[in-house]
Design a protein around this motif. Structure first.
Motif, PDB file in Angstrom:
ATOM      1  N   GLY A  43       0.815  -1.208   0.000  1.00  0.00           N
ATOM      2  CA  GLY A  43       0.000   0.000   0.000  1.00  0.00           C
ATOM      3  C   GLY A  43       0.846   1.254   0.000  1.00  0.00           C
ATOM      4  O   GLY A  43       0.524   2.240  -0.679  1.00  0.00           O
ATOM      5  N   LEU A  44       1.945   1.237   0.754  1.00  0.00           N
ATOM      6  CA  LEU A  44       2.855   2.382   0.775  1.00  0.00           C
ATOM      7  C   LEU A  44       3.478   2.601  -0.595  1.00  0.00           C
ATOM      8  O   LEU A  44       3.584   3.745  -1.067  1.00  0.00           O
ATOM      9  CB  LEU A  44       3.946   2.156   1.821  1.00  0.00           C
ATOM     10  CG  LEU A  44       5.058   3.212   1.862  1.00  0.00           C
ATOM     11  CD1 LEU A  44       4.488   4.578   2.240  1.00  0.00           C
ATOM     12  CD2 LEU A  44       6.154   2.797   2.844  1.00  0.00           C
ATOM     13  N   ASP A  45       3.897   1.516  -1.250  1.00  0.00           N
ATOM     14  CA  ASP A  45       4.456   1.654  -2.604  1.00  0.00           C
ATOM     15  C   ASP A  45       3.453   2.330  -3.528  1.00  0.00           C
ATOM     16  O   ASP A  45       3.817   3.207  -4.334  1.00  0.00           O
ATOM     17  CB  ASP A  45       4.830   0.278  -3.155  1.00  0.00           C
ATOM     18  CG  ASP A  45       6.079  -0.298  -2.504  1.00  0.00           C
ATOM     19  OD1 ASP A  45       6.785   0.452  -1.804  1.00  0.00           O
ATOM     20  OD2 ASP A  45       6.342  -1.503  -2.702  1.00  0.00           O
ATOM     21  N   GLY A  46       2.183   1.931  -3.428  1.00  0.00           N
ATOM     22  CA  GLY A  46       1.157   2.564  -4.265  1.00  0.00           C
ATOM     23  C   GLY A  46       0.967   4.024  -3.924  1.00  0.00           C
ATOM     24  O   GLY A  46       0.801   4.872  -4.824  1.00  0.00           O
ATOM     25  N   VAL A  60       6.766   9.933   4.558  1.00  0.00           N
ATOM     26  CA  VAL A  60       8.017   9.520   5.201  1.00  0.00           C
ATOM     27  C   VAL A  60       7.735   8.926   6.580  1.00  0.00           C
ATOM     28  O   VAL A  60       8.301   7.896   6.944  1.00  0.00           O
ATOM     29  CB  VAL A  60       8.985  10.719   5.309  1.00  0.00           C
ATOM     30  CG1 VAL A  60      10.215  10.340   6.140  1.00  0.00           C
ATOM     31  CG2 VAL A  60       9.418  11.178   3.920  1.00  0.00           C
ATOM     32  N   GLU A  61       6.839   9.567   7.336  1.00  0.00           N
ATOM     33  CA  GLU A  61       6.497   9.034   8.656  1.00  0.00           C
ATOM     34  C   GLU A  61       5.770   7.695   8.542  1.00  0.00           C
ATOM     35  O   GLU A  61       5.973   6.797   9.359  1.00  0.00           O
ATOM     36  CB  GLU A  61       5.643  10.049   9.424  1.00  0.00           C
ATOM     37  CG  GLU A  61       6.432  11.166  10.049  1.00  0.00           C
ATOM     38  CD  GLU A  61       7.460  10.664  11.061  1.00  0.00           C
ATOM     39  OE1 GLU A  61       7.155   9.723  11.835  1.00  0.00           O
ATOM     40  OE2 GLU A  61       8.588  11.192  11.066  1.00  0.00           O
ATOM     41  N   LEU A  62       4.930   7.559   7.529  1.00  0.00           N
ATOM     42  CA  LEU A  62       4.237   6.294   7.316  1.00  0.00           C
ATOM     43  C   LEU A  62       5.236   5.189   6.993  1.00  0.00           C
ATOM     44  O   LEU A  62       5.117   4.060   7.491  1.00  0.00           O
ATOM     45  CB  LEU A  62       3.212   6.429   6.185  1.00  0.00           C
ATOM     46  CG  LEU A  62       2.412   5.164   5.845  1.00  0.00           C
ATOM     47  CD1 LEU A  62       1.615   4.683   7.053  1.00  0.00           C
ATOM     48  CD2 LEU A  62       1.487   5.432   4.653  1.00  0.00           C
ATOM     49  N   HIS A  63       6.236   5.526   6.166  1.00  0.00           N
ATOM     50  CA  HIS A  63       7.268   4.546   5.836  1.00  0.00           C
ATOM     51  C   HIS A  63       8.008   4.115   7.097  1.00  0.00           C
ATOM     52  O   HIS A  63       8.230   2.914   7.327  1.00  0.00           O
ATOM     53  CB  HIS A  63       8.258   5.148   4.835  1.00  0.00           C
ATOM     54  CG  HIS A  63       9.513   4.344   4.687  1.00  0.00           C
ATOM     55  ND1 HIS A  63      10.661   4.613   5.404  1.00  0.00           N
ATOM     56  CD2 HIS A  63       9.794   3.255   3.919  1.00  0.00           C
ATOM     57  CE1 HIS A  63      11.590   3.741   5.080  1.00  0.00           C
ATOM     58  NE2 HIS A  63      11.105   2.914   4.182  1.00  0.00           N
ATOM     59  N   ARG A  64       8.398   5.062   7.951  1.00  0.00           N
ATOM     60  CA  ARG A  64       9.139   4.721   9.165  1.00  0.00           C
ATOM     61  C   ARG A  64       8.292   3.865  10.104  1.00  0.00           C
ATOM     62  O   ARG A  64       8.789   2.921  10.727  1.00  0.00           O
ATOM     63  CB  ARG A  64       9.609   5.995   9.876  1.00  0.00           C
ATOM     64  CG  ARG A  64      10.630   5.743  10.983  1.00  0.00           C
ATOM     65  CD  ARG A  64      11.394   7.014  11.308  1.00  0.00           C
ATOM     66  NE  ARG A  64      10.541   7.982  11.941  1.00  0.00           N
ATOM     67  CZ  ARG A  64      10.394   8.119  13.265  1.00  0.00           C
ATOM     68  NH1 ARG A  64      11.068   7.304  14.079  1.00  0.00           N
ATOM     69  NH2 ARG A  64       9.622   9.042  13.769  1.00  0.00           N
ATOM     70  N   GLU A  65       6.996   4.176  10.175  1.00  0.00           N
ATOM     71  CA  GLU A  65       6.099   3.400  11.023  1.00  0.00           C
ATOM     72  C   GLU A  65       5.975   1.956  10.528  1.00  0.00           C
ATOM     73  O   GLU A  65       6.063   0.998  11.310  1.00  0.00           O
ATOM     74  CB  GLU A  65       4.727   4.056  11.069  1.00  0.00           C
ATOM     75  CG  GLU A  65       3.691   3.291  11.869  1.00  0.00           C
ATOM     76  CD  GLU A  65       2.313   3.916  11.819  1.00  0.00           C
ATOM     77  OE1 GLU A  65       1.336   3.220  12.168  1.00  0.00           O
ATOM     78  OE2 GLU A  65       2.204   5.094  11.414  1.00  0.00           O
ATOM     79  N   ILE A  66       5.763   1.794   9.236  1.00  0.00           N
ATOM     80  CA  ILE A  66       5.584   0.442   8.678  1.00  0.00           C
ATOM     81  C   ILE A  66       6.869  -0.370   8.788  1.00  0.00           C
ATOM     82  O   ILE A  66       6.855  -1.533   9.218  1.00  0.00           O
ATOM     83  CB  ILE A  66       5.109   0.530   7.217  1.00  0.00           C
ATOM     84  CG1 ILE A  66       3.688   1.108   7.142  1.00  0.00           C
ATOM     85  CG2 ILE A  66       5.157  -0.847   6.562  1.00  0.00           C
ATOM     86  CD1 ILE A  66       3.196   1.371   5.737  1.00  0.00           C
ATOM     87  N   PHE A  67       7.999   0.237   8.432  1.00  0.00           N
ATOM     88  CA  PHE A  67       9.249  -0.508   8.443  1.00  0.00           C
ATOM     89  C   PHE A  67       9.759  -0.759   9.857  1.00  0.00           C
ATOM     90  O   PHE A  67      10.602  -1.644  10.061  1.00  0.00           O
ATOM     91  CB  PHE A  67      10.298   0.206   7.587  1.00  0.00           C
ATOM     92  CG  PHE A  67      10.206  -0.152   6.129  1.00  0.00           C
ATOM     93  CD1 PHE A  67      11.180  -0.921   5.522  1.00  0.00           C
ATOM     94  CD2 PHE A  67       9.114   0.246   5.377  1.00  0.00           C
ATOM     95  CE1 PHE A  67      11.079  -1.276   4.181  1.00  0.00           C
ATOM     96  CE2 PHE A  67       8.997  -0.100   4.040  1.00  0.00           C
ATOM     97  CZ  PHE A  67       9.973  -0.873   3.434  1.00  0.00           C
ATOM     98  N   SER A  68       9.230  -0.039  10.825  1.00  0.00           N
ATOM     99  CA  SER A  68       9.558  -0.336  12.219  1.00  0.00           C
ATOM    100  C   SER A  68       8.881  -1.612  12.691  1.00  0.00           C
ATOM    101  O   SER A  68       9.100  -2.054  13.827  1.00  0.00           O
ATOM    102  CB  SER A  68       9.164   0.835  13.130  1.00  0.00           C
ATOM    103  OG  SER A  68      10.037   1.934  12.938  1.00  0.00           O
TER     104      SER A  68
END
Length: 267
Positions: free
Chosen positions: A176-179, A200-208
């Motif tokens: 979903g983030l990629d989309g 960017v914050e969403l990416h950090r949250e998901i990858f955490s």
């Protein structure tokens, strides 16, 4: 139970050796009236009889079964005590402990496996959850590269307790983030904008979900997304230039939080 014939007059030290308990324990049992020696020497030293020794052996057996000293006293001395019922209750508690220990053993096996393999999914599960482009050799490669790091240990500990369904949920969030990144790039979202910062914050949250990621660590990841051929190929297959654009978003967000992207380190 050992033969206790002809054992009248044993000292505390001798009884300690025969029964397999410490002298201190024997003194304690004597003090609380659980197992008192029946004889005394002319000098006042206490001596154990054969009957005393037999009682001590029974105490040891019951203690090894997990009964407390008060319950042992009741089993030995209280004629109203239902001994089979007491032993059945203890057996039930032991069965519960065995079940718990078996669960702990299985958990330890998974933890060991996770530290050694990283991802506790079969090759078929990995392909189904992570997509056909996923290489099942990547976790082993990551273990060789990062197995001595804190982040690998954190990743392994989370992996040990994570089900295939939970991995699927994380994979769905990443997709979903990629989309969302592709749509934002198409819409002309610029580094430093509120929309970019949110991504960017969403990416950090998901990858955490893999291990805790600081903003400095995220800057290092952004560099790798752009420089590493495999990561760059993944992002650029979504949109040409996406790897570089996303790295720029991460850097701008870091600057807004007082981090110099040129000097950021993995910490």
């Amino acid at each position: 139970m050992p033969d206790v014939a002809d054992t009248d007059g044993l000292t505390v030290g001798q009884v300690s050796t025969r029964v397999g308990v410490t002298v201190r324990a024997l003194h304690h049992w004597d003090e609380i009236g659980l197992a008192r020696p029946s004889l005394r020497t002319p000098a006042g030293y206490r001596l154990y009889t054969a009957a005393d020794l037999e009682r001590l052996h029974r105490i040891v057996v019951y203690r090894e079964l997990g009964l407390g000293l008060d319950r042992i006293r009741a089993v030995l001395d209280d004629s109203a005590e239902d001994v089979p019922a007491a032993l059945r209750a203890q057996r039930s508690q032991i069965a519960e402990r065995i079940d718990r220990l078996q669960q702990l053993s299985a958990g330890l096996d998974r933890m060991i496996d996770a530290h050694e393999r990283g991802l506790l999914l079969t090759a078929e599960q990995q392909a189904a959850i992570l997509g056909p482009q996923w290489n099942p050799d990547w976790p082993s490669e990551a273990r060789r590269r990062y197995g001595d790091t804190t982040q690998w240990r954190q990743y392994a500990e989370r992996s040990a307790s994570r089900s295939p369904e939970e991995w699927q949920a994380i994979a769905d969030l990443v997709a979903g983030l990629d989309g969302d990144l592709a749509k934002a790039m198409d819409a002309g979202v610029t580094p430093g904008s509120p929309e970019a910062d949110q991504l960017v914050e969403l990416h950090r949250e998901i990858f955490s979900s893999y291990f805790p990621i600081t903003r400095q660590m995220q800057v290092c990841l952004g560099r790798r997304f752009e420089a590493d051929p495999e990561f760059a190929a993944h992002y650029d297959s979504i949109r040409p230039g996406l790897a570089t654009w996303f790295r720029q978003l991460i850097d701008a967000h870091a600057v807004a939080h007082g981090i110099d992207p040129d000097t950021a380190t993995w910490q």
